[in-house]
Design a protein around this motif. Structure first.
Motif, PDB file in Angstrom:
ATOM      1  N   GLY A 129       0.819  -1.058   0.089  1.00 17.08           N
ATOM      2  CA  GLY A 129      -0.159   0.149  -0.003  1.00 17.08           C
ATOM      3  C   GLY A 129       0.813   1.050   0.000  1.00 17.08           C
ATOM      4  O   GLY A 129       0.641   2.318  -0.675  1.00 17.08           O
ATOM      5  N   ASP A 130       1.830   1.103   0.805  1.00 19.39           N
ATOM      6  CA  ASP A 130       2.958   2.518   0.697  1.00 19.39           C
ATOM      7  C   ASP A 130       3.417   2.514  -0.444  1.00 19.39           C
ATOM      8  O   ASP A 130       3.521   3.694  -0.893  1.00 19.39           O
ATOM      9  N   ARG A 131       3.759   1.575  -1.239  1.00 16.15           N
ATOM     10  CA  ARG A 131       4.545   1.813  -2.676  1.00 16.15           C
ATOM     11  C   ARG A 131       3.464   2.017  -3.419  1.00 16.15           C
ATOM     12  O   ARG A 131       3.901   2.958  -4.483  1.00 16.15           O
ATOM     13  N   PHE A 132       2.406   1.764  -3.327  1.00 16.03           N
ATOM     14  CA  PHE A 132       1.179   2.064  -4.484  1.00 16.03           C
ATOM     15  C   PHE A 132       1.292   3.687  -4.183  1.00 16.03           C
ATOM     16  O   PHE A 132       1.310   4.505  -5.267  1.00 16.03           O
ATOM     17  N   ILE A 133       1.116   4.154  -3.053  1.00 21.27           N
ATOM     18  CA  ILE A 133       1.114   5.578  -2.812  1.00 21.27           C
ATOM     19  C   ILE A 133       2.327   6.391  -3.432  1.00 21.27           C
ATOM     20  O   ILE A 133       2.310   7.472  -3.869  1.00 21.27           O
ATOM     21  N   ALA A 134       3.511   5.677  -2.991  1.00 22.81           N
ATOM     22  CA  ALA A 134       4.609   6.521  -3.392  1.00 22.81           C
ATOM     23  C   ALA A 134       4.646   6.349  -5.039  1.00 22.81           C
ATOM     24  O   ALA A 134       5.400   7.350  -5.387  1.00 22.81           O
ATOM     25  N   ASP A 135       4.291   5.350  -5.745  1.00 18.42           N
ATOM     26  CA  ASP A 135       4.370   5.514  -7.104  1.00 18.42           C
ATOM     27  C   ASP A 135       3.309   6.677  -7.728  1.00 18.42           C
ATOM     28  O   ASP A 135       3.686   7.564  -8.618  1.00 18.42           O
ATOM     29  N   LYS A 136       2.233   6.805  -6.823  1.00 16.46           N
ATOM     30  CA  LYS A 136       1.220   7.797  -7.326  1.00 16.46           C
ATOM     31  C   LYS A 136       1.913   9.319  -7.097  1.00 16.46           C
ATOM     32  O   LYS A 136       1.728  10.198  -7.902  1.00 16.46           O
ATOM     33  N   LEU A 137       2.528   9.461  -6.001  1.00 13.90           N
ATOM     34  CA  LEU A 137       3.346  10.576  -5.499  1.00 13.90           C
ATOM     35  C   LEU A 137       4.452  11.096  -6.509  1.00 13.90           C
ATOM     36  O   LEU A 137       4.587  12.222  -6.673  1.00 13.90           O
ATOM     37  N   ALA A 138       5.109  10.013  -7.003  1.00 12.40           N
ATOM     38  CA  ALA A 138       6.228  10.297  -7.856  1.00 12.40           C
ATOM     39  C   ALA A 138       5.658  10.910  -9.245  1.00 12.40           C
ATOM     40  O   ALA A 138       6.570  11.777  -9.906  1.00 12.40           O
ATOM     41  N   ALA A 139       4.353  10.530  -9.450  1.00 13.48           N
ATOM     42  CA  ALA A 139       3.917  11.200 -10.739  1.00 13.48           C
ATOM     43  C   ALA A 139       3.225  12.724 -10.494  1.00 13.48           C
ATOM     44  O   ALA A 139       3.126  13.282 -11.602  1.00 13.48           O
ATOM     45  N   VAL A 140       3.542  13.030  -9.309  1.00 12.43           N
ATOM     46  CA  VAL A 140       2.975  14.487  -8.949  1.00 12.43           C
ATOM     47  C   VAL A 140       4.429  15.317  -9.084  1.00 12.43           C
ATOM     48  O   VAL A 140       5.081  15.611  -7.936  1.00 12.43           O
ATOM     49  N   LYS A 141       4.827  15.757 -10.415  1.00 11.84           N
ATOM     50  CA  LYS A 141       6.148  16.388 -10.491  1.00 11.84           C
ATOM     51  C   LYS A 141       6.419  17.513  -9.867  1.00 11.84           C
ATOM     52  O   LYS A 141       7.718  17.987  -9.032  1.00 11.84           O
ATOM     53  N   LYS A 142       5.484  18.443  -9.792  1.00 11.54           N
ATOM     54  CA  LYS A 142       5.699  19.869  -9.467  1.00 11.54           C
ATOM     55  C   LYS A 142       5.653  20.242  -7.794  1.00 11.54           C
ATOM     56  O   LYS A 142       5.888  21.235  -7.354  1.00 11.54           O
ATOM     57  N   THR A 143       5.003  19.174  -7.181  1.00  7.73           N
ATOM     58  CA  THR A 143       4.802  19.526  -5.664  1.00  7.73           C
ATOM     59  C   THR A 143       5.800  18.750  -4.871  1.00  7.73           C
ATOM     60  O   THR A 143       5.625  17.411  -4.927  1.00  7.73           O
ATOM     61  N   PRO A 144       6.521  19.448  -4.095  1.00 14.49           N
ATOM     62  CA  PRO A 144       7.258  18.449  -3.086  1.00 14.49           C
ATOM     63  C   PRO A 144       6.654  17.684  -2.166  1.00 14.49           C
ATOM     64  O   PRO A 144       5.540  18.059  -1.632  1.00 14.49           O
ATOM     65  N   VAL A 145       7.257  16.594  -1.840  1.00 17.02           N
ATOM     66  CA  VAL A 145       6.640  15.585  -0.895  1.00 17.02           C
ATOM     67  C   VAL A 145       7.629  15.419   0.652  1.00 17.02           C
ATOM     68  O   VAL A 145       8.830  15.199   0.124  1.00 17.02           O
TER      69      VAL A 145
END
Length: 302
Positions: A105-121
């Motif tokens: 589940g965490d890796r699933f979300i990490a992949d989603k966040l990696a696609a949000v290029k312009k927003t820092p995480v």
């Protein structure tokens, strides 16, 4: 005194698997309860905003439902809400508990966040009060390997450890801006929505695992009692999906529903600062999580 030219203000959202402490963390940062919490996954169903006021900044935190692989139309709606929120904020806080090994589940979300290029995480390691120093250190290393994060911050909402540090880190990613909300305002949620959430929180306590997802609350009416300025009448409806669930909520001779009403009323009175008469009704809305008409009626679709 902070110069107006150096004041920062903006939006941060917390994302993560269900039940990783997002709502509890937001409440701790804001300093009061603006989002309901429960040990049951998927308690949060709306993007609730909490506002942190500081002399040098205003941080608006958006608490989102847990991101997961949806199994119902409601689940799809909640995931869509989370993903749209990611593109509308200045920084994302990715919450991962110190006590849980990183999983699919965490890796699933990490992949989603990696696609949000312009927003820092910013990775936020939550529930550190429940973990040993060794566990926290191991989790920080594991999180570091999970993605390219702007910062990694271990915190505990329960003990308050590192909450100020987390605020500082999130605010660094805010733009220079005057305050977005007037001073002292802690949320932009309508009172009626907050009251419905507090009723649902009370209903979630102690129910079976399959029930939490099936409970929805609609506040039909809130009005001052005629000839009384110290009493508010609230009429609300709880909806479940099956008659057997209705029986569980009501309990033996109505005892459980009365207990839900008592606990909810105390929380509502604390929120609104006035005495409350709470009238709770319960109805069956068959399979509402999968029915677009029912979801719209219950406020999940515009």
């Amino acid at each position: 005194m902070t110069s107006p030219d150096s004041h920062r203000a903006g939006f941060a959202c917390f994302v993560g698997r269900p039940n990783v402490g997002k709502s509890t963390l937001m409440n701790a940062l804001v300093g009061t309860k603006v989002a309901i919490t429960s040990s049951k996954p998927q308690t949060t169903r709306r993007a609730i905003r909490g506002i942190v006021h500081r002399p040098d900044a205003q941080l608006v935190i958006v608490d989102t439902p847990g991101l997961h692989r949806p199994r119902t139309l409601l689940g799809e709606r909640l995931d869509s809400l989370v993903l749209s929120t990611l593109t509308e904020v200045d920084v994302i806080g990715f919450c991962l508990p110190a006590v849980d090994a990183i999983g699919k589940g965490d890796r699933f979300i990490a992949d989603k966040l990696a696609a949000v290029k312009k927003t820092p995480v910013v990775a936020v390691v939550t529930k550190c009060d429940l973990a040993s120093r060794e566990q926290i250190a191991e989790q920080l290393l594991a999180v570091q390997e999970l993605g390219d994060f702007a910062d990694i911050v271990p915190v505990s909402a329960a003990s308050g450890d590192n909450l100020d540090t987390l605020s500082d880190v999130l605010i660094r990613h805010m733009p220079l801006s005057p305050p977005l909300y007037e001073d002292g305002r802690l949320t932009d949620e309508p009172e009626q929505v907050l009251v419905g959430e507090l009723i649902r929180e009370a209903a979630l306590e102690g129910v079976r695992d399959e029930l939490p997802h099936s409970i929805a609350v609609v506040v039909d009416e809130m009005l001052a009692r005629e000839d009384r300025d110290d009493l508010l009448d609230i009429y609300a409806h709880l909806f479940v999906e099956r008659p057997s669930q209705k029986a569980i909520i009501i309990g033996h001779r109505g005892e459980r529903l009365r207990d839900v009403g008592t606990r909810a009323r105390k929380q509502i009175e604390a929120l609104l600062g006035t005495r409350v008469y709470l009238d709770l009704r319960i109805s069956v809305a068959k399979d509402w999580q999968r029915d677009p008409k029912q979801l719209r009626r219950l406020g999940f679709f515009d």
